[in-house]
Every structure is written in C-alpha cells, then in structure tokens.
Design a protein around this motif. Structure first.
Motif, short mmCIF file in Angstrom:
data_model
loop_
_atom_site.label_atom_id
_atom_site.label_comp_id
_atom_site.label_asym_id
_atom_site.label_seq_id
_atom_site.Cartn_x
_atom_site.Cartn_y
_atom_site.Cartn_z
N ALA A 134 0.84 -1.20 0.00
CA ALA A 134 0.00 0.00 0.00
C ALA A 134 0.88 1.25 0.00
O ALA A 134 0.55 2.25 -0.65
CB ALA A 134 -0.91 -0.01 1.22
N HIS A 173 -3.26 0.60 9.96
CA HIS A 173 -3.61 0.32 8.57
C HIS A 173 -4.31 -1.02 8.42
O HIS A 173 -4.18 -1.90 9.24
CB HIS A 173 -2.30 0.33 7.75
CG HIS A 173 -2.51 0.06 6.30
ND1 HIS A 173 -3.01 1.01 5.45
CD2 HIS A 173 -2.29 -1.04 5.55
CE1 HIS A 173 -3.08 0.49 4.23
NE2 HIS A 173 -2.65 -0.75 4.28
N ASN A 229 -9.51 -1.19 6.02
CA ASN A 229 -10.29 -1.07 4.77
C ASN A 229 -9.64 -1.88 3.65
O ASN A 229 -9.83 -1.58 2.48
CB ASN A 229 -10.41 0.40 4.37
CG ASN A 229 -11.02 1.23 5.46
OD1 ASN A 229 -11.99 0.81 6.08
ND2 ASN A 229 -10.43 2.37 5.75
N GLY A 230 -8.86 -2.86 3.99
CA GLY A 230 -8.15 -3.65 2.98
C GLY A 230 -6.68 -3.31 3.01
O GLY A 230 -6.29 -2.15 3.11
N GLU A 245 -4.40 -3.34 0.76
CA GLU A 245 -3.81 -2.53 -0.32
C GLU A 245 -4.55 -1.20 -0.52
O GLU A 245 -4.27 -0.46 -1.45
CB GLU A 245 -3.75 -3.34 -1.61
CG GLU A 245 -3.02 -4.67 -1.41
CD GLU A 245 -2.10 -5.04 -2.55
OE1 GLU A 245 -1.73 -4.15 -3.35
OE2 GLU A 245 -1.75 -6.23 -2.65
N ASN A 246 -5.49 -0.91 0.36
CA ASN A 246 -6.22 0.35 0.26
C ASN A 246 -5.33 1.50 0.73
O ASN A 246 -4.65 1.40 1.75
CB ASN A 246 -7.48 0.25 1.14
CG ASN A 246 -8.34 1.48 1.04
OD1 ASN A 246 -7.89 2.60 1.30
ND2 ASN A 246 -9.60 1.29 0.66
N THR A 247 -5.33 2.62 -0.04
CA THR A 247 -4.39 3.69 0.26
C THR A 247 -5.04 4.94 0.86
O THR A 247 -4.35 5.92 1.12
CB THR A 247 -3.63 4.11 -1.02
OG1 THR A 247 -4.59 4.49 -1.99
CG2 THR A 247 -2.76 3.00 -1.54
N ASP A 248 -6.36 4.90 1.08
CA ASP A 248 -7.07 6.12 1.52
C ASP A 248 -6.46 6.70 2.81
O ASP A 248 -6.17 7.90 2.90
CB ASP A 248 -8.56 5.82 1.76
CG ASP A 248 -9.27 5.45 0.47
OD1 ASP A 248 -8.63 5.63 -0.59
OD2 ASP A 248 -10.42 4.97 0.53
#
Lengths: 400, 296
Positions: A295, A365, A368-369, A371-374
């Motif tokens: 991510a 982290h 939200n997944g 690899e999610n970058t939000d």
C-alpha cells in the motif's frame, strides 16, 4: 557456497506466499521442519511435507509449539538446517526456546505468519502485531534478526536470506510475514541452484579434545560441531564459559551475554537491508514493512501524481532496526508516515530514531483492505500541512 | 575465558599417583568435579549406574547424546562426557526428539528429575511414549523439587511435607511407571539407588531396546525431602529401601503407587515390542518413495 540442486525447483511458478516460503526453505538447504498446526501458516508445512521425501528432508509434528522449537534446536545441532512455522499464539509459546536458541547460539529459522490478536484473535485476518514480541518476547538481554517479506517472491527470497543470516551469526532468525502475503498468489521465479548463494555452517576443524563450543572467533561467532562427530561437547542454557560449562559470577555473565548482543550490533551494516524509492527529494517518507509496503508504494505513486514529494523506505530487515538511516532521513524530511497493521509498534522505533527532527504520523492500517491507500493519503496530506514537530496518531473507529 | 580460580580447579590440580585415573574418567567430565549434589543424594549413584550400563551395553560413546532439563537431576548432562545438552525446564524429551528424528544414528538418553519430566514436561513425556520415539528416559524420583529448596512435586506422597505443603501434601501423586505404560512405553522399570546392580542391568537392557524406555530411579534427598519429613539421613533412607522394597517383576503398573513411607515395589514391569517412530517413518517413506533413509 551454492544451493543443493535437490531442493531447488528452478523455474517460473504461480505460488502462494506460504508455498514460496517452503520452496525457499528447501533451496536454502533446510532439511528439518518442526511443526504444530496453526492457521494461517499451515500451507508451508503441507508443502514441506509433500516435497520432503524427494528433497530428502525430514519433519515431525510435535504436541505443542513449546516442544516444536525445542525439537528444532535439537535437530539443528545434528547439522541439519532446521525451521518451524507458526502464527502469533504459537510464537508466544516459542519464546522460551527462542531464549534457549539465543543462549546456545543455535541457527534456526522461525516463520511467523502474523494474524490478528490478542489471544486467538481472528486467525485468518492479517496483522503485524508480533513485531515487538519477536524483538523482546523472551526474557533477558539479546538481539534478534527479523525480516519481513511483502510478496510471494520475497517469501522465497527472504526465507533463504533468513537461513543465511542464521548460519552466519549463529542466531535464530524470525521471518515476520502475515496472513495477507502468505495467502497471496503471484509469480515466483526460482533461479537455478548455481545462482543461489548459501551461507554454509561454520564448523570447528581442530583437534577433538580441544573444541570449545563458545570460543569466539574474530567475527564474534563460535564454531559449531555436530552431535555424533566425537567431540563430546557440553552446552547449557545457564551462563557459561567457552567450554559451555556453567559459571555463576558477574564476570562470566558479562563475558557470555555481551557478545550475544554485540555479535549483531557490531554487524548492523552487514545485516540491515532497506529498499528506498524516491527518497532523494522527498518531503514525506512512508516507512513500512511486509504487506503494508504494498500500500505504501501505491500511495507514494498516487501522491506523486498529485504533486506531493513522497518517498518510501521499506524495511527488509526490521530487527535490527535501521536507526542510522532513519536518523539521517529525519533531518531531511518534514515527516515520516508509518502504516502498520497494529496499534503502533515499529513506529516507536521510527519516533526514537527521528530524535524530534521530523513529524511521525502513525497510520493504523488495513481495516479497509491491506492494499487500500485512503488512510495513507490522508496522513500524507496532513504531514505536508503540519508545521510543528509532533507525533500524530490517526485514530480509526474512535468512540464506540 | 579465564574464570576466577574455583574450587574445582584447585582440586583438579592435586597430582594423582602416576597412572592412577578414575575408572569412569572416559565417561565423566572430571574437570567439573566436585559435582553440586549434596551429601546423601542418590543422583550420583544413578549417574554411576548409567556410566556402567553404557559400558555393559557396549554403546559407542560418540553416537549417543544425553539431554537434561532443569533441577538437581537436570545437572547430569553436564557431568557426563558425551554430546550433552542442559536445556529448558521440562523440555529435554522434546529436544531429544528433534535430535533423534533429524539424525536416527544418534542414540538419545534423557536424564532428568520427576518434577522436570512429569510436571512441566508431562505432556512431552506421554507424547514421546505414544510416538515410541527411540529414547531412554532415566527419571530420578526424589519426591520433591530439591534444586529450589524442597517444594511439593507431582510425585510427593500424600501427607508428606514440603515447603509448599506445610500441612502435608494434599494432592495424590503420579505413578510414573503407570503413565509410561499406559502411554505406550516399550520398557518400564523402577529401582532405588540401593539396587545398583539391578539398576545397571536394567539401564543396559533399556539402552539396547528400540523405542521409548523409562527407568525410574527412586533416590534419597537427605537435604530436603528427608529433613523436612524427619526421615533421617541418606543412610537411613537406604536402610528404608532395604527393608521396604519388594521386587515384583511383571507387576501390573497400576499397583505401583507410592505412599508416604509405604512399601515400594521395584522391578521390570513392561518389556514389549511395538514399532518405533523411526520404523514407522521409514515405512511411510519407503511406501511413497520406494526406498528408506538411514537406519537408526
């Protein structure tokens, strides 16, 4: 030394992280696996057992994780490169023999596929909550080496690296992976055996009656012999002298235990590996390891596109921690953003090594997944805006 | 390292008469004498019996490894001149299992105490017996945790005193041969340190046995167990063994409970054949591969 072709499955394969780890172990020359079943590490054992007869490796499933690591240490003293695979609850039980492995200076590899804790937690959910346990979990003073892979290819590569470091420094090495990388399926390229560099065990070759199991060579590392070679050596988990005999005084405690620490600390430059990307001009650097660095790299690209100068420092070796490099970078950047799948472990090291020169923003982290970058991107935005030097924790699910 | 001058070194430096060596010098670490065991302790006798048994059974000292746990008997590995390991509390059987499976050419002996093997190490004990790992376990039973100063053990007879059972032990003790037998050991015997000749024969026999063998050695602990229970010194304990031991070979192991100062039944109780772990492992291997690995 080159790898034994018997264990090397040369070619391009599609493998899960766990299967890649088993192949890495064979390629590294591992010929003994001690195991106790635990999710999400099982596929490593299963692959190992399936291929063991053709590779000439052996294994045993023990009655618990305590006995597993005891058996692995015993096996290692017969001259077989040995390992075990586990997850958080198992790692907790292994702390006793991690200490014995450190004290007897016994090479072995412990693969920890981290899952969400504490206690039983969520067996299938990836986490990075065991990082500090790997570093400090066993009692007393010691140093440990821990690596963290972020892809199946790295599971293969770093398993070999873990074995090599373990033989070089005569120390248990932890491969700190997680359920995400373990179950991820990607292309893994296994090179021919002659292209795989293997660190051979450093053996004592002198007279049989002159062998001292803890007599340190110039590189701090004592030479080993195998059980059954006729040296009739003794080793103990008590504080001991060069002969391996217990000596209960302050002088010997210092003589015995200090080198356990210095044999790693004096060689940090050789041991530590980090991967840097675009750190040259970076205002903000994301420091990550394992699955979260996937991510991190994505977030770096996305931030660059929107004009923010972001770099990435990926820790291949988490322990020993690359304090020198982090301290250098802290003077150059505005902030570090540290994503971890826990509530803040390695970020403490980043804060310590920044010496107040850079903001440190921790990002819990993965909710939200992986690899999610939000969450990373919002932390980066916050990092470039903040002026004051301070550490920030972005909290999620605040208030119930 | 140059350790401080110790008593050990002083004693060692006393010149011996020319050609005069201890008869067990090739099997004991003379540079570690004197040992730490108290006067009246029986562990030294158990070690002597073991060394004699090694010679009697004609075991190659280069191909045998001895593993101990923690406690008074846990120190045995440190005094025996073989590839020897002083490991963690309760785990010598697990450590030895790793050695045996990784190199089946090595004979493994686990030499440890009742607290180490039956309390903290109880799980490893029953599982090694179930697997029938090729291993001789010598369990010295002195009815108490002696290294830490006399605490109640899982073998302390009912009503016996210990520092942690100041009104007498309230827990029934384990019957070690019964656990070994019911978990699958192929050889189970019990002797006291008075029965040296029989103990040597038993250890020699067990050393040659394939599979998991257990020899329990009842030993006096003059410093803690006898003292707190007012049983006299080592000699009194030996006298007690002399008067109260009954030898009953083949006795059903469930009849072997030991009460406080009651009759102790000794003998060889179990001697049977059962495929060992390595035999089954090799069978599996030859089934999948059509060939076996090195024989143990």
């Amino acid at each position: 030394m080159k790898a034994d072709p018997k264990g090397v499955l040369t070619g391009s394969h599609t493998l899960t992280g766990n299967h890649a780890c088993a192949e890495g172990a064979f390629a590294a020359g591992c010929r003994f696996l001690g195991l106790y079943p635990i999710v999400p590490s099982l596929e490593i054992s299963e692959r190992f057992l399936e291929r063991a007869p053709e590779v000439g490796a052996t294994f045993i499933q023990m009655e618990d994780e305590v006995s597993v690591l005891a058996a692995v240490l015993g096996a290692s003293w017969t001259g077989k490169k040995s390992m075990t695979v586990t997850s958080g609850p198992g790692l907790s039980l292994m702390m006793e023999h991690l200490g014995l492995g450190i004290m007897l200076e016994t090479p072995c590899v412990i693969v920890d596929i981290q899952r969400a804790g504490p206690a039983l937690g969520m067996p299938g959910r990836p986490a990075q909550g065991d990082m500090m346990q790997a570093r400090w979990g066993s009692h007393g003073d010691y140093e440990i080496i821990a690596l963290s892979p972020s892809s199946p290819q790295e599971m293969f590569d770093y398993t070999i690296k873990a074995f090599n470091l373990s033989e070089r420094y005569r120390i248990p090495v932890a491969l700190m992976s997680d359920a995400y990388v373990a179950h991820l399926q990607e292309k893994v390229v296994i090179p021919p055996a002659e292209e795989i560099e293997i660190e051979p065990r450093r053996y004592y070759k002198g007279a049989k009656d002159k062998y001292l199991p803890f007599k340190r060579d110039k590189d701090f590392v004592p030479r080993m012999v195998n059980i059954g070679d006729g040296y009739k050596f003794h080793v103990t988990g008590l504080t001991h002298d060069d002969r391996g005999y217990p000596v209960m005084n302050e002088e010997c405690q210092e003589y015995n235990v200090h080198p356990l620490v210095w044999k790693v600390r004096n060689y940090v430059d050789e041991i530590i590996e980090v991967q840097e990307a675009e750190t040259e001009d970076a205002e903000v650097i994301i420091i990550s390891y394992g699955a979260t660095s996937r991510a991190a790299l994505k977030a770096m690209e996305q931030a660059r596109k929107s004009g923010i100068k972001v770099g990435s420092l990926k820790l291949v070796t988490v322990w020993p921690f690359p304090e020198k490099r982090v301290a250098e970078l802290a003077k150059k950047v505005k902030a570090f953003v540290v994503p971890e799948m826990n509530f803040g472990q390695v970020v403490l090291e980043v804060e310590r090594c920044s010496y107040g020169n850079a903001n440190v923003i921790f990002v819990p982290h993965g909710e939200n997944g992986v690899e999610n970058t939000d969450d990373l991107l919002s932390a980066i935005k916050q990092a470039v805006q903040a002026d004051k030097v301070e550490s920030v924790i972005i909290e999620f699910n605040k208030g119930v | 390292m140059k350790a401080k001058e110790t008593k050990t070194q002083e004693i060692q430096s006393v010149p011996s008469k020319k050609g005069e060596i201890h008869p067990m010098e090739n099997l004991l670490r003379m540079d570690r004498m004197p040992h730490i065991w108290c006067p009246s302790c029986g562990i030294g006798l158990a070690v002597t019996a073991f060394a004699s048994a090694l010679e009697k059974a004609n075991i190659d000292p280069n191909k045998i490894s001895i593993v101990s746990g923690i406690g008074c008997t846990g120190r045995v590995a440190g005094y025996v001149k073989l590839d020897s390991f002083h490991t963690t509390h309760g785990r010598p059987i697990a450590f030895g299992t790793g050695i045996r499976v990784a190199n089946p050419k090595i004979k493994v002996v686990v030499f440890s105490g009742d607290g180490d093997l039956i309390a903290i190490g109880g799980n490893h004990f029953i599982h090694a017996a179930r697997r029938n790992i090729d291993m001789l376990v010598v369990c010295v039973n002195n009815f108490i945790y002696a290294m830490t100063g006399g605490q109640v053990a899982p073998t302390t007879p009912l009503a016996a005193y210990a520092t942690t059972s100041p009104y007498g032990c309230v827990e029934p003790p384990f019957n070690i041969p019964y656990i070994a037998d019911s978990s699958g050991a192929v050889y189970v015997a019990r002797w006291t340190t008075l029965h040296i000749r029989r103990l040597i024969n038993s250890l020699a026999e067990a050393l040659q046995k394939k599979g998991f063998s257990v020899v329990e050695v009842i030993s006096p602990c003059g410093m803690y167990y006898s003292r707190i229970n007012k049983l006299g010194d080592g000699l009194d304990m030996m006298k007690f063994y002399h008067d109260n031991v009954e030898i009953r070979h083949g006795e059903d192991t469930k009849n072997l409970d030991i009460g406080f100062q009651t009759k102790i039944i000794c003998g060889k109780f179990v001697d049977r054949e059962r495929p060992s772990y390595m035999e089954r492992y090799n069978q599996w291997l030859s089934d999948v591969k059509g060939g076996s690995r090195d024989e143990g």
